[in-house]
Design a protein around this motif. Structure first.
Motif, PDB file in Angstrom:
ATOM      1  N   LEU A  37      46.481  39.098  39.052  1.00 35.84           N
ATOM      2  CA  LEU A  37      45.773  38.039  38.377  1.00 35.84           C
ATOM      3  C   LEU A  37      44.514  37.538  39.091  1.00 35.84           C
ATOM      4  N   HIS A  38      44.576  37.278  40.409  1.00 41.07           N
ATOM      5  CA  HIS A  38      43.493  36.902  41.269  1.00 41.07           C
ATOM      6  C   HIS A  38      42.158  38.013  41.420  1.00 41.07           C
ATOM      7  N   ARG A  39      42.583  39.167  41.210  1.00 41.31           N
ATOM      8  CA  ARG A  39      41.723  40.135  41.236  1.00 41.31           C
ATOM      9  C   ARG A  39      40.591  40.128  40.078  1.00 41.31           C
ATOM     10  N   ARG A  40      41.070  39.341  38.938  1.00 44.17           N
ATOM     11  CA  ARG A  40      40.345  39.275  37.734  1.00 44.17           C
ATOM     12  C   ARG A  40      39.438  37.720  37.638  1.00 44.17           C
ATOM     13  N   THR A  41      39.325  37.371  38.965  1.00 49.76           N
ATOM     14  CA  THR A  41      38.591  36.019  38.790  1.00 49.76           C
ATOM     15  C   THR A  41      37.089  36.348  38.750  1.00 49.76           C
ATOM     16  N   SER A  42      36.451  35.367  38.034  1.00 45.46           N
ATOM     17  CA  SER A  42      35.048  35.458  37.584  1.00 45.46           C
ATOM     18  C   SER A  42      33.975  34.623  38.733  1.00 45.46           C
ATOM     19  N   ASN A  43      34.852  34.269  39.687  1.00 37.14           N
ATOM     20  CA  ASN A  43      34.110  33.468  40.604  1.00 37.14           C
ATOM     21  C   ASN A  43      33.629  34.555  41.818  1.00 37.14           C
ATOM     22  N   ALA A  44      32.326  34.706  41.730  1.00 35.90           N
ATOM     23  CA  ALA A  44      31.734  35.604  42.742  1.00 35.90           C
ATOM     24  C   ALA A  44      32.147  35.526  44.197  1.00 35.90           C
ATOM     25  N   LYS A  45      32.150  34.317  44.712  1.00 37.10           N
ATOM     26  CA  LYS A  45      32.616  33.741  45.833  1.00 37.10           C
ATOM     27  C   LYS A  45      34.191  34.473  46.123  1.00 37.10           C
ATOM     28  N   TYR A  46      34.925  33.725  45.442  1.00 32.96           N
ATOM     29  CA  TYR A  46      36.348  34.166  45.384  1.00 32.96           C
ATOM     30  C   TYR A  46      36.487  35.715  45.283  1.00 32.96           C
ATOM     31  N   TYR A  47      35.841  36.205  44.500  1.00 34.42           N
ATOM     32  CA  TYR A  47      36.273  37.892  44.074  1.00 34.42           C
ATOM     33  C   TYR A  47      35.882  38.448  45.550  1.00 34.42           C
ATOM     34  N   SER A  48      34.731  38.209  46.513  1.00 37.89           N
ATOM     35  CA  SER A  48      34.458  39.139  47.391  1.00 37.89           C
ATOM     36  C   SER A  48      35.632  38.827  48.571  1.00 37.89           C
ATOM     37  N   ILE A  49      36.455  37.445  48.271  1.00 44.42           N
ATOM     38  CA  ILE A  49      37.533  37.523  49.435  1.00 44.42           C
ATOM     39  C   ILE A  49      38.559  38.217  48.804  1.00 44.42           C
ATOM     40  N   VAL A  50      39.102  38.109  47.458  1.00 45.94           N
ATOM     41  CA  VAL A  50      40.258  38.724  46.996  1.00 45.94           C
ATOM     42  C   VAL A  50      40.102  40.400  46.819  1.00 45.94           C
ATOM     43  N   CYS A  51      38.873  40.641  46.730  1.00 50.02           N
ATOM     44  CA  CYS A  51      38.517  42.110  46.519  1.00 50.02           C
ATOM     45  C   CYS A  51      37.768  42.768  47.735  1.00 50.02           C
ATOM     46  N   ALA A  52      37.923  42.284  49.027  1.00 50.64           N
ATOM     47  CA  ALA A  52      37.282  42.695  50.090  1.00 50.64           C
ATOM     48  C   ALA A  52      37.538  44.355  50.135  1.00 50.64           C
ATOM     49  N   THR A  53      36.407  44.796  50.528  1.00 50.14           N
ATOM     50  CA  THR A  53      36.494  46.492  50.766  1.00 50.14           C
ATOM     51  C   THR A  53      37.049  46.980  51.917  1.00 50.14           C
ATOM     52  N   VAL A  54      37.752  47.841  51.710  1.00 49.32           N
ATOM     53  CA  VAL A  54      38.493  48.657  52.977  1.00 49.32           C
ATOM     54  C   VAL A  54      37.433  49.516  53.315  1.00 49.32           C
TER      55      VAL A  54
END
Length: 263
Positions: free
Chosen positions: A56-73
């Motif tokens: 659910l949190h990977r669907r966030t529209s908040n760019a700052k929050y998205y960069s945290i939750v969807c950090a690249t490996v």
């Protein structure tokens, strides 16, 4: 936000380790499932909590929050990165979903089978425990070839009486099991107390028999204590209706994984 993402990444790592341990071939035997059903269900709860939060949190529209939750490996790995940016990618999420689903399926099958066979499990364990008590009564007669004990009439009578107590335990389910459950607890307690007797305490073979007999009695109680409610619990725990739309983004990864390993 970052602390929540880190907590979830750590939870995913913990869940994947537990899932792999439980899914090792030969671990989920009848006795293991009965003895550890609460731990198994708690693992399923943690896994589904971890999946729900991440999906659910990977669907966030908040760019700052998205960069945290969807950090690249930085490089491909089977488990999330538990340091640095604590990156969890789609592949990690899919791995957790597939492993969780596998455990859910195996537990459902195990519990359905146990529910159908619980009376036969009860009868079998009761017969074994009763036989052990009879064997111990014979052992303390002191006339068996390999017995290294002198005859003890008190223990002969005690174990003979305990065999009768166990033999009289009647199979009952539902609300009627309460009284029988108390009787089983008393039998287990009695088998623990008899170990305090010096002649028993210093005989390793007798103590092993008593330990096994207690295990049989506890298996009886645990077997008759399971019902369809536990299957309902698993169904509620594993419900993913909240993420129908979200799961569409993982379909391609799931198809690829299944094509590589259909098992």
């Amino acid at each position: 936000a970052r602390s929540s993402a880190i907590h979830n990444a750590k939870l995913i790592g913990q869940c994947m380790a537990e899932l792999r341990a439980y899914l090792t071939m030969g671990i989920l035997t009848d006795s293991f499932v009965l003895d550890n059903r609460h731990d198994l269900l708690n693992t399923l709860r943690r896994c589904n909590i971890a999946v729900r939060w991440r999906v659910l949190h990977r669907r966030t529209s908040n760019a700052k929050y998205y960069s945290i939750v969807c950090a690249t490996v930085e490089k491909a790995s089977t488990d999330p990165k538990l340091e640095g940016n604590f990156a969890v990618n789609d592949t990690h999420v899919v791995s957790l979903i597939l492993l969780t689903s596998q455990l859910e399926m195996q537990l459902k099958d195990s519990f359905r089978d146990l529910i159908q066979r619980k009376e036969s499990i009860w009868i079998g364990c009761r017969a074994q425990a009763c036989t052990m008590m009879t064997d111990l009564a014979e052992y303390f007669k002191g006339d068996q070839t390999l017995a290294r004990v002198s005859r003890h009439d008190g223990l002969i009578q005690w174990f003979g009486s305990m065999a009768g107590e166990i033999r009289d335990l009647a199979y009952e389910s539902g609300d009627h099991f309460t009284v029988t459950g108390r009787k089983i607890q008393l039998c287990v307690q009695a088998l623990e107390e008899v170990e305090q007797y010096d002649l028993v305490d210093r005989d390793v073979q007798v103590k092993a028999f008593l330990h096994e007999a207690r295990g049989m009695l506890l298996q009886m109680a645990r077997a008759v204590g399971i019902n369809e409610d536990i299957c309902d619990d698993i169904r509620w725990i594993s419900d993913m209706s909240y993420g129908v739309e979200s799961m569409k983004s993982y379909v391609q990864i799931i198809h690829t994984r299944i094509s590589k390993d259909p098992s």
